[in-house]
Design a protein around this motif. Sequence first.
Motif, PDB file in Angstrom:
ATOM      1  N   ALA A  17       0.826  -1.210   0.000  1.00  0.00           N
ATOM      2  CA  ALA A  17       0.000   0.000   0.000  1.00  0.00           C
ATOM      3  C   ALA A  17       0.857   1.255   0.000  1.00  0.00           C
ATOM      4  CB  ALA A  17      -0.945   0.004   1.195  1.00  0.00           C
ATOM      5  N   ALA A  18       2.131   1.124  -0.389  1.00  0.00           N
ATOM      6  CA  ALA A  18       3.014   2.284  -0.442  1.00  0.00           C
ATOM      7  C   ALA A  18       2.638   3.177  -1.619  1.00  0.00           C
ATOM      8  CB  ALA A  18       4.467   1.836  -0.568  1.00  0.00           C
ATOM      9  N   ASP A  19       2.830   4.487  -1.442  1.00  0.00           N
ATOM     10  CA  ASP A  19       2.546   5.442  -2.511  1.00  0.00           C
ATOM     11  C   ASP A  19       3.286   6.731  -2.218  1.00  0.00           C
ATOM     12  OD1 ASP A  19       1.371   6.422  -4.863  1.00  0.00           O
ATOM     13  OD2 ASP A  19      -0.279   7.326  -3.749  1.00  0.00           O
ATOM     14  N   GLY A  20       4.162   7.129  -3.127  1.00  0.00           N
ATOM     15  CA  GLY A  20       4.904   8.364  -2.945  1.00  0.00           C
ATOM     16  C   GLY A  20       5.711   8.353  -1.664  1.00  0.00           C
ATOM     17  N   PRO A  21       5.514   9.356  -0.793  1.00  0.00           N
ATOM     18  CA  PRO A  21       6.307   9.427   0.438  1.00  0.00           C
ATOM     19  C   PRO A  21       5.833   8.475   1.530  1.00  0.00           C
ATOM     20  CG  PRO A  21       4.749  11.231   0.379  1.00  0.00           C
ATOM     21  CD  PRO A  21       4.614  10.515  -0.935  1.00  0.00           C
ATOM     22  N   TYR A  22       4.734   7.760   1.283  1.00  0.00           N
ATOM     23  CA  TYR A  22       4.126   6.969   2.344  1.00  0.00           C
ATOM     24  C   TYR A  22       4.445   5.475   2.201  1.00  0.00           C
ATOM     25  CZ  TYR A  22       1.362  11.227   2.869  1.00  0.00           C
ATOM     26  OH  TYR A  22       0.961  12.526   3.054  1.00  0.00           O
ATOM     27  N   ALA A  23       4.870   4.857   3.311  1.00  0.00           N
ATOM     28  CA  ALA A  23       5.056   3.412   3.342  1.00  0.00           C
ATOM     29  C   ALA A  23       3.711   2.696   3.319  1.00  0.00           C
ATOM     30  CB  ALA A  23       5.842   3.010   4.595  1.00  0.00           C
ATOM     31  N   VAL A  24       2.691   3.349   3.858  1.00  0.00           N
ATOM     32  CA  VAL A  24       1.300   2.888   3.785  1.00  0.00           C
ATOM     33  C   VAL A  24       0.451   4.090   3.414  1.00  0.00           C
ATOM     34  CG1 VAL A  24      -0.686   2.005   5.081  1.00  0.00           C
ATOM     35  CG2 VAL A  24       1.595   1.055   5.521  1.00  0.00           C
ATOM     36  N   ASP A  25      -0.421   3.927   2.439  1.00  0.00           N
ATOM     37  CA  ASP A  25      -1.343   5.005   2.059  1.00  0.00           C
ATOM     38  C   ASP A  25      -2.693   4.378   1.739  1.00  0.00           C
ATOM     39  OD1 ASP A  25      -2.618   7.283   1.267  1.00  0.00           O
ATOM     40  OD2 ASP A  25      -1.375   7.658  -0.500  1.00  0.00           O
ATOM     41  N   ILE A  26      -3.568   4.378   2.727  1.00  0.00           N
ATOM     42  CA  ILE A  26      -4.908   3.811   2.573  1.00  0.00           C
ATOM     43  C   ILE A  26      -5.916   4.914   2.839  1.00  0.00           C
ATOM     44  CG2 ILE A  26      -6.581   2.158   3.493  1.00  0.00           C
ATOM     45  CD1 ILE A  26      -4.172   0.367   4.212  1.00  0.00           C
ATOM     46  N   ASP A  27      -6.682   5.262   1.815  1.00  0.00           N
ATOM     47  CA  ASP A  27      -7.721   6.273   1.968  1.00  0.00           C
ATOM     48  C   ASP A  27      -9.054   5.656   1.548  1.00  0.00           C
ATOM     49  OD1 ASP A  27      -7.695   6.212  -0.819  1.00  0.00           O
ATOM     50  OD2 ASP A  27      -6.762   8.174  -1.031  1.00  0.00           O
ATOM     51  N   ILE A  40       1.421   6.004   6.706  1.00  0.00           N
ATOM     52  CA  ILE A  40       2.643   5.838   7.497  1.00  0.00           C
ATOM     53  C   ILE A  40       3.751   6.575   6.757  1.00  0.00           C
ATOM     54  CG2 ILE A  40       4.301   4.248   8.502  1.00  0.00           C
ATOM     55  CD1 ILE A  40       1.516   4.043   9.751  1.00  0.00           C
ATOM     56  N   LEU A  41       4.314   7.566   7.433  1.00  0.00           N
ATOM     57  CA  LEU A  41       5.310   8.456   6.836  1.00  0.00           C
ATOM     58  C   LEU A  41       6.675   8.209   7.465  1.00  0.00           C
ATOM     59  CD1 LEU A  41       5.989  11.034   5.112  1.00  0.00           C
ATOM     60  CD2 LEU A  41       5.367  12.367   7.154  1.00  0.00           C
ATOM     61  N   ASP A  42       7.660   7.847   6.644  1.00  0.00           N
ATOM     62  CA  ASP A  42       9.047   7.713   7.092  1.00  0.00           C
ATOM     63  C   ASP A  42       9.811   8.962   6.671  1.00  0.00           C
ATOM     64  OD1 ASP A  42       9.079   5.097   8.295  1.00  0.00           O
ATOM     65  OD2 ASP A  42       8.874   4.259   6.277  1.00  0.00           O
ATOM     66  N   LEU A  43      10.426   9.644   7.642  1.00  0.00           N
ATOM     67  CA  LEU A  43      11.230  10.824   7.352  1.00  0.00           C
ATOM     68  C   LEU A  43      12.687  10.550   7.711  1.00  0.00           C
ATOM     69  CD1 LEU A  43       9.064  13.824   8.631  1.00  0.00           C
ATOM     70  CD2 LEU A  43       9.462  13.110   6.267  1.00  0.00           C
ATOM     71  N   PRO A  44      13.617  10.846   6.812  1.00  0.00           N
ATOM     72  CA  PRO A  44      15.035  10.725   7.145  1.00  0.00           C
ATOM     73  C   PRO A  44      15.443  11.886   8.040  1.00  0.00           C
ATOM     74  CG  PRO A  44      14.798  11.700   4.988  1.00  0.00           C
ATOM     75  CD  PRO A  44      13.401  11.341   5.444  1.00  0.00           C
ATOM     76  N   ILE A 198      -9.190  -0.009  10.337  1.00  0.00           N
ATOM     77  CA  ILE A 198      -7.875  -0.404   9.820  1.00  0.00           C
ATOM     78  C   ILE A 198      -7.022  -0.862  10.994  1.00  0.00           C
ATOM     79  CG2 ILE A 198      -5.805   0.326   8.571  1.00  0.00           C
ATOM     80  CD1 ILE A 198      -7.512   2.631   7.393  1.00  0.00           C
ATOM     81  N   TYR A 199      -6.376  -2.010  10.852  1.00  0.00           N
ATOM     82  CA  TYR A 199      -5.363  -2.480  11.800  1.00  0.00           C
ATOM     83  C   TYR A 199      -3.995  -2.292  11.132  1.00  0.00           C
ATOM     84  CZ  TYR A 199      -8.349  -5.190  15.104  1.00  0.00           C
ATOM     85  OH  TYR A 199      -9.261  -5.603  16.056  1.00  0.00           O
ATOM     86  N   TYR A 200      -3.072  -1.631  11.821  1.00  0.00           N
ATOM     87  CA  TYR A 200      -1.685  -1.523  11.360  1.00  0.00           C
ATOM     88  C   TYR A 200      -0.797  -2.202  12.400  1.00  0.00           C
ATOM     89  CZ  TYR A 200       3.008   0.349  10.858  1.00  0.00           C
ATOM     90  OH  TYR A 200       4.369   0.458  10.765  1.00  0.00           O
TER      91      TYR A 200
END
Length: 306
Positions: A17-27, A40-44, A198-200
């Motif tokens: 379900a990754a999309d662009g900057p998101y490891a998970v993007d469910i809308d 779910i957003l991962d930032l360096p 949603i369960y993550y």
Amino acid sequence: MTTTDPFPGCHVQAGKAADGPYAVDIDPERAGWGYSSLRILDLPPGGSHSLATGDSEWIVLPLSGGCTVIAEGETFELHGRESVFSGVSDFVYLPRDSHAQIASGAGGRFALTGARCERRLPARYGPASAVPVELRGSGNCSRQVNNFAAAAGKSGGGFECDKLIAVEVLTPGGNWSSYPPHKHDQCRPGEESELEEIYYFEIAEAHGNEGVGYQRVSPSGHGRGTDVLAEVRSGDTVLIPDGWHGPSIAAPGHDMYYLNVMAGPEAERAWLIRDHPDHAWIRSTWPDQPVDPRLPLYQAPAGDPR
């Protein structure tokens, strides 16, 4: 709302379900329902991200690390935490029709829990010290619930949102959570709420090994007839548009975390559930058993870390 199913089987493995900057993007569009969202957003280290909230309210919840959130002319400093297994986190609520900038000097992983809504509430900070930590169940059904954005119960409390309900659940290795199986897929005033969920998942490593858990969802006779029996790993999600859900099982030796995101069409924001009639009796055994002594895994801090 679309009727397609972009995630067949409702178990979405990490990365699917990754999309662009998101490891998970469910809308709602991707899930094929009306309200609930999770990103779910991962930032360096030194990374930043711009978020347009659109027609949804959002909560920024650190899973690991801390961040700064700028929104509505205010700057919110989130202390965050080392991991979901180390402590309760502070968070920020963001209103619909707004923009926010999320930045992290040291980097981190952040959950954005969202729900389509109508009311526009003010942006505000939620301190970790104000998060109610609940021990639910007993024996090998013991688990910990961090009610950071729960709906108000009969005795009050809760965190105000328009539609969004979100909590964290920690289950010690070997225990059963989300049990007895329960559902919330019908509007029955005063008895049951209609809520998409949603369960993550994140699973604690042990002795250098990745852990697993297991999630069951069975048809309730309403909605899509969702039927899931999944082995879940860190980063996986399970979508629950309907059905009896539970148990969520933590493998021995590996504590399990899951983040629940819920929202639905009802005017009253409430979490009202119906237990599966074949298994509801298990609740009557809990007063005769002690709560698992491993719980709580941690408590909310005594004061605001700011």
